[in-house]
Each structure stands twice: as C-alpha cells, then as structure tokens.
Design a protein around this motif. Structure first.
Motif, PDB file in Angstrom:
ATOM      1  N   ASP A 200       7.228  19.016  12.145  1.00  0.00           N
ATOM      2  CA  ASP A 200       6.010  18.289  11.749  1.00  0.00           C
ATOM      3  C   ASP A 200       6.011  17.927  10.265  1.00  0.00           C
ATOM      4  O   ASP A 200       5.597  16.839   9.877  1.00  0.00           O
ATOM      5  N   LYS A 201       6.475  18.865   9.444  1.00  0.00           N
ATOM      6  CA  LYS A 201       6.454  18.639   7.987  1.00  0.00           C
ATOM      7  C   LYS A 201       7.401  17.496   7.607  1.00  0.00           C
ATOM      8  O   LYS A 201       7.058  16.635   6.794  1.00  0.00           O
ATOM      9  N   ALA A 202       8.603  17.537   8.199  1.00  0.00           N
ATOM     10  CA  ALA A 202       9.579  16.476   7.918  1.00  0.00           C
ATOM     11  C   ALA A 202       9.023  15.130   8.372  1.00  0.00           C
ATOM     12  O   ALA A 202       9.139  14.114   7.663  1.00  0.00           O
ATOM     13  N   ALA A 203       8.371  15.116   9.541  1.00  0.00           N
ATOM     14  CA  ALA A 203       7.822  13.861  10.073  1.00  0.00           C
ATOM     15  C   ALA A 203       6.744  13.319   9.132  1.00  0.00           C
ATOM     16  O   ALA A 203       6.683  12.114   8.855  1.00  0.00           O
ATOM     17  N   GLU A 204       5.908  14.215   8.634  1.00  0.00           N
ATOM     18  CA  GLU A 204       4.829  13.806   7.730  1.00  0.00           C
ATOM     19  C   GLU A 204       5.432  13.183   6.458  1.00  0.00           C
ATOM     20  O   GLU A 204       4.997  12.117   6.010  1.00  0.00           O
ATOM     21  N   PHE A 205       6.451  13.871   5.903  1.00  0.00           N
ATOM     22  CA  PHE A 205       7.130  13.346   4.715  1.00  0.00           C
ATOM     23  C   PHE A 205       7.721  11.961   5.005  1.00  0.00           C
ATOM     24  O   PHE A 205       7.566  11.014   4.220  1.00  0.00           O
ATOM     25  N   LEU A 206       8.386  11.840   6.157  1.00  0.00           N
ATOM     26  CA  LEU A 206       9.093  10.590   6.467  1.00  0.00           C
ATOM     27  C   LEU A 206       8.127   9.421   6.674  1.00  0.00           C
ATOM     28  O   LEU A 206       8.405   8.303   6.238  1.00  0.00           O
ATOM     29  N   ARG A 207       7.008   9.686   7.315  1.00  0.00           N
ATOM     30  CA  ARG A 207       6.032   8.607   7.529  1.00  0.00           C
ATOM     31  C   ARG A 207       5.467   8.111   6.199  1.00  0.00           C
ATOM     32  O   ARG A 207       5.223   6.919   6.019  1.00  0.00           O
ATOM     33  N   LEU A 208       5.276   9.041   5.281  1.00  0.00           N
ATOM     34  CA  LEU A 208       4.810   8.654   3.950  1.00  0.00           C
ATOM     35  C   LEU A 208       5.911   7.932   3.176  1.00  0.00           C
ATOM     36  O   LEU A 208       5.700   6.853   2.629  1.00  0.00           O
ATOM     37  N   TYR A 209       7.095   8.550   3.161  1.00  0.00           N
ATOM     38  CA  TYR A 209       8.173   8.053   2.301  1.00  0.00           C
ATOM     39  C   TYR A 209       8.598   6.634   2.684  1.00  0.00           C
ATOM     40  O   TYR A 209       8.869   5.807   1.821  1.00  0.00           O
ATOM     41  N   ARG A 210       8.644   6.339   4.003  1.00  0.00           N
ATOM     42  CA  ARG A 210       9.099   5.001   4.407  1.00  0.00           C
ATOM     43  C   ARG A 210       8.052   3.929   4.086  1.00  0.00           C
ATOM     44  O   ARG A 210       8.310   2.739   4.216  1.00  0.00           O
ATOM     45  N   ASN A 211       6.833   4.355   3.688  1.00  0.00           N
ATOM     46  CA  ASN A 211       5.753   3.401   3.428  1.00  0.00           C
ATOM     47  C   ASN A 211       5.152   3.641   2.045  1.00  0.00           C
ATOM     48  O   ASN A 211       3.950   3.814   1.893  1.00  0.00           O
ATOM     49  N   HIS A 212       6.042   3.666   1.024  1.00  0.00           N
ATOM     50  CA  HIS A 212       5.627   3.776  -0.388  1.00  0.00           C
ATOM     51  C   HIS A 212       4.895   5.066  -0.720  1.00  0.00           C
ATOM     52  O   HIS A 212       4.265   5.157  -1.775  1.00  0.00           O
ATOM     53  N   GLY A 213       4.913   6.054   0.167  1.00  0.00           N
ATOM     54  CA  GLY A 213       4.156   7.275  -0.097  1.00  0.00           C
ATOM     55  C   GLY A 213       2.656   7.095   0.087  1.00  0.00           C
ATOM     56  O   GLY A 213       1.864   7.954  -0.337  1.00  0.00           O
ATOM     57  N   LEU A 214       2.271   6.010   0.758  1.00  0.00           N
ATOM     58  CA  LEU A 214       0.839   5.682   0.878  1.00  0.00           C
ATOM     59  C   LEU A 214       0.154   6.505   1.969  1.00  0.00           C
ATOM     60  O   LEU A 214       0.532   6.445   3.136  1.00  0.00           O
ATOM     61  N   LEU A 215      -0.879   7.249   1.543  1.00  0.00           N
ATOM     62  CA  LEU A 215      -1.728   7.940   2.521  1.00  0.00           C
ATOM     63  C   LEU A 215      -2.614   6.919   3.222  1.00  0.00           C
ATOM     64  O   LEU A 215      -2.811   6.947   4.427  1.00  0.00           O
ATOM     65  N   ASP A 216      -3.176   6.027   2.418  1.00  0.00           N
ATOM     66  CA  ASP A 216      -3.908   4.862   2.903  1.00  0.00           C
ATOM     67  C   ASP A 216      -3.753   3.814   1.814  1.00  0.00           C
ATOM     68  O   ASP A 216      -3.021   4.025   0.848  1.00  0.00           O
ATOM     69  N   ARG A 217      -4.416   2.685   1.923  1.00  0.00           N
ATOM     70  CA  ARG A 217      -4.111   1.586   1.008  1.00  0.00           C
ATOM     71  C   ARG A 217      -4.390   1.927  -0.464  1.00  0.00           C
ATOM     72  O   ARG A 217      -3.800   1.353  -1.364  1.00  0.00           O
ATOM     73  N   ASP A 218      -5.246   2.924  -0.736  1.00  0.00           N
ATOM     74  CA  ASP A 218      -5.621   3.233  -2.118  1.00  0.00           C
ATOM     75  C   ASP A 218      -5.047   4.543  -2.658  1.00  0.00           C
ATOM     76  O   ASP A 218      -5.210   4.832  -3.837  1.00  0.00           O
ATOM     77  N   HIS A 219      -4.414   5.346  -1.795  1.00  0.00           N
ATOM     78  CA  HIS A 219      -3.971   6.668  -2.236  1.00  0.00           C
ATOM     79  C   HIS A 219      -2.475   6.875  -2.000  1.00  0.00           C
ATOM     80  O   HIS A 219      -2.000   6.772  -0.875  1.00  0.00           O
ATOM     81  N   VAL A 220      -1.782   7.184  -3.130  1.00  0.00           N
ATOM     82  CA  VAL A 220      -0.330   7.390  -3.080  1.00  0.00           C
ATOM     83  C   VAL A 220      -0.043   8.879  -3.213  1.00  0.00           C
ATOM     84  O   VAL A 220      -0.316   9.476  -4.248  1.00  0.00           O
ATOM     85  N   GLU A 221       0.515   9.477  -2.166  1.00  0.00           N
ATOM     86  CA  GLU A 221       0.712  10.927  -2.125  1.00  0.00           C
ATOM     87  C   GLU A 221       2.023  11.343  -2.785  1.00  0.00           C
ATOM     88  O   GLU A 221       2.096  12.331  -3.491  1.00  0.00           O
ATOM     89  N   ILE A 222       3.097  10.575  -2.521  1.00  0.00           N
ATOM     90  CA  ILE A 222       4.426  10.874  -3.092  1.00  0.00           C
ATOM     91  C   ILE A 222       5.078   9.540  -3.467  1.00  0.00           C
ATOM     92  O   ILE A 222       4.631   8.482  -3.010  1.00  0.00           O
ATOM     93  N   TRP A 223       6.170   9.607  -4.284  1.00  0.00           N
ATOM     94  CA  TRP A 223       6.945   8.392  -4.513  1.00  0.00           C
ATOM     95  C   TRP A 223       7.700   8.065  -3.243  1.00  0.00           C
ATOM     96  O   TRP A 223       8.274   8.952  -2.616  1.00  0.00           O
ATOM     97  N   GLY A 224       7.706   6.801  -2.879  1.00  0.00           N
ATOM     98  CA  GLY A 224       8.416   6.419  -1.655  1.00  0.00           C
ATOM     99  C   GLY A 224       9.085   5.075  -1.787  1.00  0.00           C
ATOM    100  O   GLY A 224       9.271   4.567  -2.902  1.00  0.00           O
ATOM    101  N   VAL A 225       9.446   4.512  -0.661  1.00  0.00           N
ATOM    102  CA  VAL A 225      10.102   3.194  -0.629  1.00  0.00           C
ATOM    103  C   VAL A 225       9.472   2.383   0.507  1.00  0.00           C
ATOM    104  O   VAL A 225       8.651   2.904   1.259  1.00  0.00           O
TER     105      VAL A 225
END
Ligand SMILES: Cc1ncc(COP(=O)(O)O)c(C=O)c1O
Length: 366
Positions: A200-225
């Motif tokens: 689950d943790k890896a999946a959560e990271f991957l979903r964020l990372y592949r989409n700029h680290g965006l939690l939603d359109r206004d919040h960036v949780e991690i650096w991503g691509v």
C-alpha cells in the motif's frame, strides 16, 4: 511466402470497436488520469491477481519509478543481466544507481547461482528480467533476496500473461513493471507502462510520484514527475486485455509447433529447456543457432523476418564503458549474443507459416 515479424496491422484491423470506446472518452473530456485509467488499472490488477496497478507512460518509466519506490537512489547498486533490452539498465542509471551484472543461464534468464556473489553492502535491489516473455526462477531469486533483506523488482515488461505454477509474472517482487509497447503481448497504440504491487505504501508513493507529487490540484506532497498513462491508451489497453489470454495461447501454440518442427536439428539449432510449470508468452521466440548470421540472412531472403535480440550485450555497449566491464566477464551471455535468433511466432502466424519457416531452416542446414 512472407512470414512477418510485426503483426500490428492484423491485430488492429477491426478498429471500429476501439473507435466506439474512444468516442466515449473524447465526449467525457477526461484526458488526464481519471476514470478510464482507473478502470484499466483495476482490470489489470484483477487479471494478474495483485492489489494495485499504476499506469505510466512507458515500461521504462514504470521501471524507474519501481526502483525509486523500493529505495534505489544515488550510490546504490542494482543487480541485473546484460542480455536484456537497454531500458532495463537505462532505468537503473536514471534512478541514480549503478548496474551490477550477472551472467545468464541456458534459458536466457538470470543465472540464480551467480546472484549471491554480486551482492554488496550497496545492493538496493535485484532486478530480474522476464527476458523474451519467459520467467526467470523467481522463487529462488526471492529466497536469495529475502535472506539478504534486499527488495526484488521484476522487469516483467515483455511478460504480461507469463506464469510460474499458475502465479503471474509481476506478483513475485515487491514492486514490478510491465510495458505495453506495441510489440508486447498486451499492447497499446504507442507507449504505455504499468507498475504493480501489493504494498500500500509503495502504491501511494507511486500514484503521487507519477503525477508531480500532487495530492490534489493545490497541494504538493512530494517532488514528482509527469509519468501518467494516457487515457486513450488505457482505453485501448482495456480492450486488448479482454483478448490477451487468447493471444498468449496462440503464441504458445506457435512456439510448440516450432519446437516440434526443429526436433532432430539440435546439433545446429535448438530451443532452450522449458521447465514444467513455466508459462512463457513468447514475446520473442528465441533459439540458439550455429552460423547464426548466415541463417538470418537466408531466412530473410526467403521471406521469413528473423531478427537478433541482441547481437551486443549491454556491458559491451559504448554507453557502458564507464561501468568497468570487459569482454569475457559474462561468457554465457556473450556466446548467446553470437548464437541467438528470434523467429516469428506471434499470434497471427499460421501453421502453414510455421511449417514454411521450419522448411527454410531445414534447407539451410541440409
Ligand atoms: C526487458 C524490457 N525492459 C524494458 C522495456 C521498456 O519498455 P518500454 O519500451 O515500454 O519503455 C522493454 C521493452 O521495450 C523490455 O523488453
């Protein structure tokens, strides 16, 4: 007779059903991730029997992100093979790590007896490849990795549908990557990739990372691509997935016909050992042949589009010059690079075309 290597014009000849699906996508305007990608991801996860599937732009991207998800980064090492498509090794470099090669076995897969000697304190992952759509000895690899506390990432890029004793490729390692490049068993209209994991943790990271680290359109949780699967490719992939078992079975039938047709020629040309319980999907139908280059020329001259995957192992490529390897380091892999030949065995090859291929090979060695 022509025996073509590519089958894409035949596979997508009935294009209207795809267009019907695509019309729905276009009228929805859901062009960035969204429901069409989610439906495909869920369907793929259910097909191979895993919790999470995360769509990416390419198999290469899926590999890079998978490596990052298990902690591969600057200064670490990743163990893999030198007989693979360059993307396996390119992904290790792109993740900031150093590839450490081990030789392959006579099935063209990582030699499990040589993995342990390649492990160092810097080893951050083992990256076995399901080369040509044939599973390596995954149970043994997992056993070694677990003993050393090292995660396994499967490069299952060519191997959608492959299995060991009923268990799908992509369900052995911690985070694993597939490609949907056009000449893969599950293919789309260009590039596409999928990462799969039960973690689950890896999946959560991957979903964020592949989409700029965006939690939603206004919040960036991690650096991503930006490495998102395109929704139109998800639509195509969904439809191909409905037929993939049939495609794989047709490839297996053709591979068996070729194996049988080559019986008696073992001193000149031979398929690898095929252990019981291993379901290969023959993304490439590989055999070892003497006078390989002459044979390929002869086959091509008579209409059979044979190929070589690949004539130069990765440790001997110019790009690898700084890795410190030399000719002679991986003798099995280097010998196979001189001997291996790929014969057309895809799902659109007919029994007559297999017979023709075999007859040309027999004529060559007569
Ligand atoms: C073993 C292997 N790894 C990685 C890849 C990279 O996949 P993609 O072309 O989708 O980036 C491929 C295929 O192209 C492959 O065969």
């Amino acid at each position: 007779m022509q025996v073509k290597y590519s089958y894409l014009d035949q596979q997508f000849a009935e294009v209207e059903t795809y267009f019907d699906d695509l019309r729905k996508l276009v009228s929805s305007g859901e062009f960035t991730l969204g429901p069409f990608v989610e439906v495909f991801e869920k369907k793929f996860a259910a097909y191979i029997g895993i919790k999470h599937a995360i769509g990416t732009n390419t198999g290469t991207g899926a590999l890079i992100l998978s490596l990052k998800a298990v902690g591969v980064g600057q200064g670490s090492e990743v163990i893999t093979v030198a007989n693979t498509f360059i993307a396996t090794v390119g992904a290790i470099i792109a993740a900031g790590a150093r590839p450490v090669f081990v030789d392959c076995d006579e099935r063209y897969q990582i030699d499990v007896n040589k993995i342990e000697a390649a492990i160092s304190p810097r080893t951050a992952a083992i990256l076995p490849v399901h080369w040509a759509g044939c599973p390596p000895e995954m149970d043994e690899i997992i056993e070694i990795a677990d003993r050393h506390g090292i995660p396994v990432v499967e490069d299952a890029c060519p191997a959608v549908g492959a299995k060991i004793n009923g268990r799908f490729a992509g369900t052995f390692g911690k985070v694993n990557a597939f490609s949907m490049h056009p000449l893969k068993p599950l293919n789309v209209w260009g590039d596409g990739g999928i990462i799969v994991t039960d973690d689950d943790k890896a999946a959560e990271f991957l979903r964020l990372y592949r989409n700029h680290g965006l939690l939603d359109r206004d919040h960036v949780e991690i650096w991503g691509v930006n490495d998102r699967l395109q929704p139109f490719q998800a639509v195509v992939g969904s439809r191909v997935l409905d037929t993939v078992e049939g495609l794989v079975e047709a490839r297996i039938r053709n591979a068996r016909l070729l194996d049988a047709g080559l019986k008696g020629l073992e001193s000149s040309i031979r398929p690898p050992h095929r252990p019981a319980g291993y379901r290969e999907v023959y993304q490439l139908y590989l055999v070892t042949a003497s006078r390989r280059d002459e044979l390929v020329k002869f086959l091509v001259g008579r209409g059979v589009e044979a190929k070589v995957h690949y004539p130069i192992p990765i440790h001997l490529q110019n790009a690898a010059r700084n890795l410190g390897y030399k000719r002679g380091d991986f003798p099995v892999c280097e010998r196979q690079a001189q001997e291996v030949v790929t014969l057309p065995a895809h799902q659109h090859i007919t029994e007559e075309q297999v017979d023709y291929t075999v007859s040309i090979i027999r004529e060559f060695y007569r």
